[in-house]
Design a protein around this motif. Sequence first.
Motif, short mmCIF file in Angstrom:
data_model
loop_
_atom_site.label_atom_id
_atom_site.label_comp_id
_atom_site.label_asym_id
_atom_site.label_seq_id
_atom_site.Cartn_x
_atom_site.Cartn_y
_atom_site.Cartn_z
N SER A 384 0.85 -1.18 0.00
CA SER A 384 0.00 0.00 0.00
C SER A 384 0.89 1.24 0.00
O SER A 384 2.10 1.15 0.27
N PRO A 385 0.34 2.42 -0.31
CA PRO A 385 1.18 3.64 -0.25
C PRO A 385 1.86 3.83 1.09
O PRO A 385 3.02 4.23 1.16
N ARG A 389 5.90 4.02 1.95
CA ARG A 389 6.54 5.11 2.69
C ARG A 389 7.36 4.57 3.86
O ARG A 389 8.34 5.18 4.27
N LEU A 390 6.93 3.42 4.38
CA LEU A 390 7.65 2.81 5.49
C LEU A 390 8.75 1.88 5.03
O LEU A 390 9.41 1.23 5.84
N ASP A 645 12.53 -6.79 10.35
CA ASP A 645 11.51 -6.03 9.60
C ASP A 645 10.51 -5.39 10.55
O ASP A 645 10.10 -4.24 10.37
N ALA A 646 10.10 -6.16 11.57
CA ALA A 646 9.14 -5.61 12.53
C ALA A 646 9.75 -4.45 13.29
O ALA A 646 9.10 -3.42 13.53
N ASN A 652 10.15 3.18 12.08
CA ASN A 652 9.58 4.12 11.11
C ASN A 652 8.29 4.73 11.64
O ASN A 652 8.01 5.92 11.43
N LEU A 653 7.48 3.88 12.30
CA LEU A 653 6.22 4.36 12.84
C LEU A 653 6.48 5.40 13.93
O LEU A 653 5.84 6.46 13.95
N TYR A 654 7.43 5.12 14.83
CA TYR A 654 7.75 6.09 15.89
C TYR A 654 8.31 7.39 15.30
O TYR A 654 8.00 8.49 15.78
#
Length: 660
Positions: A384-385, A389-390, A645-646, A652-654
């Motif tokens: 997904s987009p 981005r991540l 990966d996790a 990236n999320l943080y």
Amino acid sequence: MVSYHIDAELDAAKHAVHGKEQLQWRNRSDREVRSIYMHLYLNAFANEGSTFFTEREVLTAHGSSRGNASLKKGQWGWIDLSSVRQADTDLKWAFVHPDGGPATDHTVVRVDLAQPVPAGGTLTLDIDFLSQLPRVVERTGWFGDFNLVGQWFPKIGVLELPGERGATQVRWNCHEFHFNSEFYADFGLYDVRLTVPSDYTVGAVGQLEGQPQTADGKTTYHYVQGDVHDFAWVAAKGYQTLDGAYEGPGSPKVAVRVIYPPEYVASARPVLKASIDSLGYFSKTLGAYPYKTLTAVVPPYNAGEAGGMEYPTFFTAEGYKEVEPGTLTQGLLDFVTIHEFGHGYFYGILASNEFEEPMLDEGLNEYWDQRMLRERGQELDLASPLMKRLGIVPKMDGFTMERLTAGLRQPPDPIGENAWDRLSSSSYGSVYSRTATAMHDLEERLGRPVMEKAFREYYKRWRYRHPSVADLRAALIDVSGKPEIVNQVFDQTVYGTAWVDDAVTSIDTERVEPLAGTFVKDGKRTEDDASARDETVDRQLTDWKKQHPEAKDGQGPYPWRSIVTVRRYGASAPQTLRLNYADGGHEDIAWNDQRRWARFVVTKPTRVVSAELDPQHTVYLDADKLNDSYATKANGAASRRWAADAAALLQNLYSLLGTL
């Protein structure tokens, strides 16, 4: 063999078509014909008592399928015969049920002739009919000001002769409209005039003859096309067109048109490009495209069931409001466009019987589509987009996708079986992917050039002639010269329900050390003591390790005996077993026999540390690829990769949250 001259007018407000049809049909048999059989396909949507709806209730209870839309009051569809005349005589007709469907099904009609048609003679019928389109439920119908007019006119069945598709005597082939089936008809000429409101955009099978004629707010379009076996058209208000062209060796110049609603303008150019690319690929690999036109229709929002449908020189694609290059949306749009175009060859030009042998169209077309995507280097982008981005961009190649959806383990029905007599809609759906997977594996065994040559020969022999599965097999055998390979795949998968599952179940290794016990040497019996032997072995191992500090685990002064056990839980398939050694080398062993299990014993200076079946990943019919490999020690690489990966995803999320 047959020709249709049809004058039709669309009542746009009622989504109804008033038609006058002159049918001319030649009796190819050696006997007179007193009755003919015709399809009235739109009656599949007349009521819940049709074969279509009664089968839908059962089959979708045991599997998913398209065509599940509900029809409400004022949304049903049907076809009424107002009159059928032979010369000046009005004929009688009766609904029949050649497949044993319910009495309430009216999709096949027998017309009794006033004058029989002699052997080699010609029949002319004049037919007045009214076709009421349903709200789009499957393949045809209306939504708003959009009308996809398919399976809309009385169409004669096929009179097959002995030797054609396995027939042993003259017979009519005219099936009811089943839930899981499509169509079969004679090739012929279509000369059709379509009258619609002047503010509607029109597209149809074949070539537009002359300029449309306009009067009293209505416009008449005249389409003509020979060497096809069906005719469909679209009439939609406010739709736009995008034009292109294809020119290639052996083909006429092909005018390519995309007809689309304004909300899906983003889909128009990708559909046009994929259509032109498909013209090039199929012309190169199978045979030159023989027609002068190709029309692709993008259905509107809320009419998705009208998408993904094929007719000669005419098909429907899908629509998306946004189509970004390299995205999942573009991948799906390209695939559907290529698939529906491909039907123009397997359904259109070869024209197998889709009722009785759907694998020859849906399955072979799926296989050839994936070959085209493979040649393009095009994989299905699953990201997904946000995932992109991540930095997470999972992809899947087409044949891997096919094997994952093929229902390879214990399939209930052979892929060569008819379309309607199946356990479920899911079983019918597996015809697409299981055929593609079987043909992929056959290609790996015969070689890509041989497979392509065989399919070109199949196309050359059977275009415009309605081939059977037996004809496909014969072409593959004749070109490859390897009947044992072709017959194995056909016997197991096409005609049978065999499934493949081979596994590596164990690896046992031991050093080949001096043996303890008594032995006869030079005529004398001596005894080698086990304790003394063990001391000698330990000393030699210690000394060897000191002398070879860089040696890998599994090497030493004594050779190693490795025993690798494999098991066969399903049908036999040629396999390669790769043995990986502790010193970094490997060895490939062929396992091509019928044994249900086998032990491979090797004695080497180093021991086997892992084994893998199908190291080149060519056996896609294997239902469980996870048991193809085995290692003597656990390998945490995969779990570490997923953990990394996790962790990257969380980081990236943080980081993203920190910017908000």
